[in-house]
Design a protein around this motif. Sequence first.
Motif, PDB file in Angstrom:
ATOM      1  N   VAL A 151       0.849  -1.187   0.000  1.00  0.00           N
ATOM      2  CA  VAL A 151       0.000   0.000   0.000  1.00  0.00           C
ATOM      3  C   VAL A 151       0.884   1.235   0.000  1.00  0.00           C
ATOM      4  O   VAL A 151       1.871   1.314   0.735  1.00  0.00           O
ATOM      5  CB  VAL A 151      -0.941  -0.003   1.226  1.00  0.00           C
ATOM      6  CG1 VAL A 151      -1.823   1.236   1.235  1.00  0.00           C
ATOM      7  CG2 VAL A 151      -1.798  -1.266   1.223  1.00  0.00           C
ATOM      8  N   ALA A 152       0.560   2.201  -0.834  1.00  0.00           N
ATOM      9  CA  ALA A 152       1.378   3.410  -0.956  1.00  0.00           C
ATOM     10  C   ALA A 152       1.289   4.267   0.296  1.00  0.00           C
ATOM     11  O   ALA A 152       0.321   4.183   1.063  1.00  0.00           O
ATOM     12  CB  ALA A 152       0.919   4.216  -2.174  1.00  0.00           C
ATOM     13  N   ASP A 153       2.301   5.108   0.488  1.00  0.00           N
ATOM     14  CA  ASP A 153       2.213   6.122   1.524  1.00  0.00           C
ATOM     15  C   ASP A 153       1.090   7.085   1.170  1.00  0.00           C
ATOM     16  O   ASP A 153       0.821   7.358  -0.010  1.00  0.00           O
ATOM     17  CB  ASP A 153       3.527   6.888   1.634  1.00  0.00           C
ATOM     18  CG  ASP A 153       4.635   6.047   2.262  1.00  0.00           C
ATOM     19  OD1 ASP A 153       4.336   4.948   2.781  1.00  0.00           O
ATOM     20  OD2 ASP A 153       5.798   6.489   2.216  1.00  0.00           O
ATOM     21  N   VAL A 154       0.446   7.624   2.189  1.00  0.00           N
ATOM     22  CA  VAL A 154      -0.722   8.479   1.962  1.00  0.00           C
ATOM     23  C   VAL A 154      -0.576   9.764   2.778  1.00  0.00           C
ATOM     24  O   VAL A 154       0.210   9.835   3.727  1.00  0.00           O
ATOM     25  CB  VAL A 154      -2.019   7.739   2.358  1.00  0.00           C
ATOM     26  CG1 VAL A 154      -2.274   6.553   1.440  1.00  0.00           C
ATOM     27  CG2 VAL A 154      -1.973   7.292   3.815  1.00  0.00           C
ATOM     28  N   MET A 175      -1.518  -1.143  11.578  1.00  0.00           N
ATOM     29  CA  MET A 175      -0.890  -0.224  12.520  1.00  0.00           C
ATOM     30  C   MET A 175       0.589  -0.019  12.191  1.00  0.00           C
ATOM     31  O   MET A 175       1.104   1.102  12.309  1.00  0.00           O
ATOM     32  CB  MET A 175      -1.049  -0.755  13.948  1.00  0.00           C
ATOM     33  CG  MET A 175      -2.493  -0.855  14.426  1.00  0.00           C
ATOM     34  SD  MET A 175      -3.432   0.695  14.302  1.00  0.00           S
ATOM     35  CE  MET A 175      -2.492   1.747  15.410  1.00  0.00           C
ATOM     36  N   GLN A 176       1.264  -1.068  11.785  1.00  0.00           N
ATOM     37  CA  GLN A 176       2.674  -0.917  11.396  1.00  0.00           C
ATOM     38  C   GLN A 176       2.818   0.019  10.202  1.00  0.00           C
ATOM     39  O   GLN A 176       3.698   0.889  10.174  1.00  0.00           O
ATOM     40  CB  GLN A 176       3.276  -2.287  11.070  1.00  0.00           C
ATOM     41  CG  GLN A 176       3.435  -3.203  12.266  1.00  0.00           C
ATOM     42  CD  GLN A 176       3.789  -4.623  11.867  1.00  0.00           C
ATOM     43  OE1 GLN A 176       4.288  -4.869  10.768  1.00  0.00           O
ATOM     44  NE2 GLN A 176       3.505  -5.570  12.745  1.00  0.00           N
ATOM     45  N   TRP A 177       1.946  -0.164   9.185  1.00  0.00           N
ATOM     46  CA  TRP A 177       1.961   0.709   8.011  1.00  0.00           C
ATOM     47  C   TRP A 177       1.639   2.144   8.402  1.00  0.00           C
ATOM     48  O   TRP A 177       2.286   3.093   7.952  1.00  0.00           O
ATOM     49  CB  TRP A 177       0.951   0.173   6.995  1.00  0.00           C
ATOM     50  CG  TRP A 177       0.626   1.098   5.861  1.00  0.00           C
ATOM     51  CD1 TRP A 177       1.381   1.319   4.741  1.00  0.00           C
ATOM     52  CD2 TRP A 177      -0.552   1.905   5.725  1.00  0.00           C
ATOM     53  NE1 TRP A 177       0.747   2.229   3.909  1.00  0.00           N
ATOM     54  CE2 TRP A 177      -0.435   2.595   4.499  1.00  0.00           C
ATOM     55  CE3 TRP A 177      -1.680   2.109   6.514  1.00  0.00           C
ATOM     56  CZ2 TRP A 177      -1.413   3.482   4.050  1.00  0.00           C
ATOM     57  CZ3 TRP A 177      -2.659   2.983   6.072  1.00  0.00           C
ATOM     58  CH2 TRP A 177      -2.523   3.659   4.857  1.00  0.00           C
ATOM     59  N   ALA A 178       0.643   2.312   9.269  1.00  0.00           N
ATOM     60  CA  ALA A 178       0.224   3.654   9.680  1.00  0.00           C
ATOM     61  C   ALA A 178       1.256   4.329  10.586  1.00  0.00           C
ATOM     62  O   ALA A 178       1.521   5.532  10.453  1.00  0.00           O
ATOM     63  CB  ALA A 178      -1.128   3.575  10.388  1.00  0.00           C
TER      64      ALA A 178
END
Length: 212
Positions: A151-154, A175-178
Amino acid sequence: MNPRTRHAVWPGLAGDIEVSIDEPTEALRGLAVVAHPHPLFGGTKDNKVVQTIARAFLQLGLVTVRFNFRGVGQSAGVHDHGQGERDDLVNLVQRARSELLPAELLEQPVALAGFSFGAFVASHAAQVLRSQGVPVGKLALVGTATSRFNVADVPADTLVIHGEVDDTVPLDTVMQWANRQQIPVMVMPGVEHFFHGKLPQLKDMLVRYYPA
């Protein structure tokens, strides 16, 4: 969706794209496009979560477009693991702006949303659209498939909603991605991936936390 839903087939990059369009009964305020979950696992534009997201945007006064990815329903082509789907979403947003919005609303930010695989696709499509100068508003990503796709950065104002007990995309991966981006995540307690029994609450959250 509702008795006033308009169904159409638009030209796409790999052939026809099947779309469903809902227009608000009150004053039109802009455009929303919603992407559906993984097509190889039964995902379609008529998925209940996708329809719930669309209803929220419709309530906010946005003409709302759902569409089938390649190889689903009347959409031509074959699954392209996200790349072709991203390109189709970008192309569809461009077409929807020109066909569904009056000139005075063309500079209104497009609301872009996705569920699961659709959230992954929307995250990348938003980057492309912004690079093309298309105004993209606050992203709405639901059940984002961070455990399965890159998933791309947002942007920091992205609305991320996830179920606490999602057994398809574990909450800790979201949560890790966020956390890496310092993006807040709205967690719905006791909710699994498809938001069974909680779709009205999901709609309320989208309406409440998306810019009016």
